[in-house]
Design an enzyme around this catalytic site. Sequence first.
Site, PDB file in Angstrom:
ATOM      1  N   HIS A 145       0.945  -1.262  -0.564  1.00  0.00           N
ATOM      2  CA  HIS A 145      -0.344   0.138   0.019  1.00  0.00           C
ATOM      3  C   HIS A 145       0.762   1.013  -0.038  1.00  0.00           C
ATOM      4  O   HIS A 145       1.768   1.145   0.301  1.00  0.00           O
ATOM      5  CB  HIS A 145      -1.065   0.540   1.069  1.00  0.00           C
ATOM      6  CG  HIS A 145      -0.180  -0.087   2.483  1.00  0.00           C
ATOM      7  ND1 HIS A 145       0.256   1.060   3.261  1.00  0.00           N
ATOM      8  CD2 HIS A 145       0.366  -1.352   3.279  1.00  0.00           C
ATOM      9  CE1 HIS A 145       0.815   0.923   4.652  1.00  0.00           C
ATOM     10  NE2 HIS A 145       1.401  -0.822   3.888  1.00  0.00           N
ATOM     11  N   ASP A 146       0.394   2.651  -0.794  1.00  0.00           N
ATOM     12  CA  ASP A 146       1.013   3.480  -0.701  1.00  0.00           C
ATOM     13  C   ASP A 146       2.368   3.931  -1.827  1.00  0.00           C
ATOM     14  O   ASP A 146       3.115   4.900  -1.404  1.00  0.00           O
ATOM     15  CB  ASP A 146       0.710   4.018   0.416  1.00  0.00           C
ATOM     16  CG  ASP A 146      -0.435   4.118   1.584  1.00  0.00           C
ATOM     17  OD1 ASP A 146      -1.117   5.025   0.690  1.00  0.00           O
ATOM     18  OD2 ASP A 146      -0.615   3.286   2.154  1.00  0.00           O
ATOM     19  N   GLY A 201       5.006  -1.131   2.333  1.00  0.00           N
ATOM     20  CA  GLY A 201       3.735   0.331   2.903  1.00  0.00           C
ATOM     21  C   GLY A 201       4.992   1.533   2.737  1.00  0.00           C
ATOM     22  O   GLY A 201       5.568   2.031   2.658  1.00  0.00           O
TER      23      GLY A 201
END
Length: 256
Positions: A119-120, A137
Site C-alpha cells: 500500500h501507498d 508500504g
Amino acid sequence: MIDPRAVIDPAARIAEGVEIGPFSIVGADVEIGEGTVVGPHVVIKGPTKIGKNNRIFQFATIGEECQDKKYAGEPTTLVIGDNNVIREACTFHRGTVQDNGTTIVGSDNLFMVNVHVAHDAIIGDHCILANDTNVAGHVKIGDWAILGGATQVHQFCMIGAHAMCGAGTVVLKDIPAFVMSQGYPAQPHGINSEGLKRRGFEKDSITRIRAAYKTLYRQNLTLAEAKEALAEEAAQDSGVAMLLDSLNAATRGIIR
C-alpha cells in the site's frame, strides 16, 4: 478478446482491444486501458486504473485490500501506467487513507514472478523488480532502479533513480540515486556506471557522479556536510543534482 469463462463486473470499464483470459475476475470500479492483456486466473479489484498495453500473467492479484491493520475498508486506489509486464503471482495492493490513498506504479516496468507492491508505494518508470522482491508500504522507488531477486525493502524507504540492489539485499534506510548496494543491511558499493552508460549519460557526467559518490562515502563527512560539499557541483551537472535531490529527499537516513 474476453474469454467467456472470465467473470467481469458490469461496472468495470474495459477498453477496446483488451484481452482477458479464462477464470480471471475483474471487479467493479476497475478500468483497463487499450491493448492490455490479462492472463488466466488473474484477480483485479477496484478502485484500480490500469493503463495501456500492459501484460498481466496468471495468478496475479491486482488492487486487493492492503495488509495494514489500520485499513477499515476505505475506497483507496491503485493506479498503474502503460507498458508494464507483471509476471506470475505478483500482488499489488491499494493505498491507505493514512497516506495519500493511492499506490502508484509508473510505466515500462518489469515485475518478475512473485513481486509484492504494498500500500501507498510509488514506483517510477523503467524499473526492474526481480523474483520474490517485497516492497513494503509507503516506499518510493525512482526511475530506472533495479532490485535483484528477493530484495526486501522496509516501509517508508526511498530508493533513488538508477540505483541497483543486488540479490537478497535488505533495505532498511534510503538509497541515494545511482548507488549500487548489497547485503543485510544494504551497504553501498559504488555507482551503477554501466547502467548509466547504457542510458546515454555522458562520460564526463559519470565521472562527476563517481566523484560525488566519493565525497558522500569516502571523506568521512556527515550527510549535512556532504550535501553542502556537493551543492556547487550540482549546479554544474544534472547527474550530481539528481544525486543531491535524492539526498535531500531522504527521510530515514542513507545506507552506509
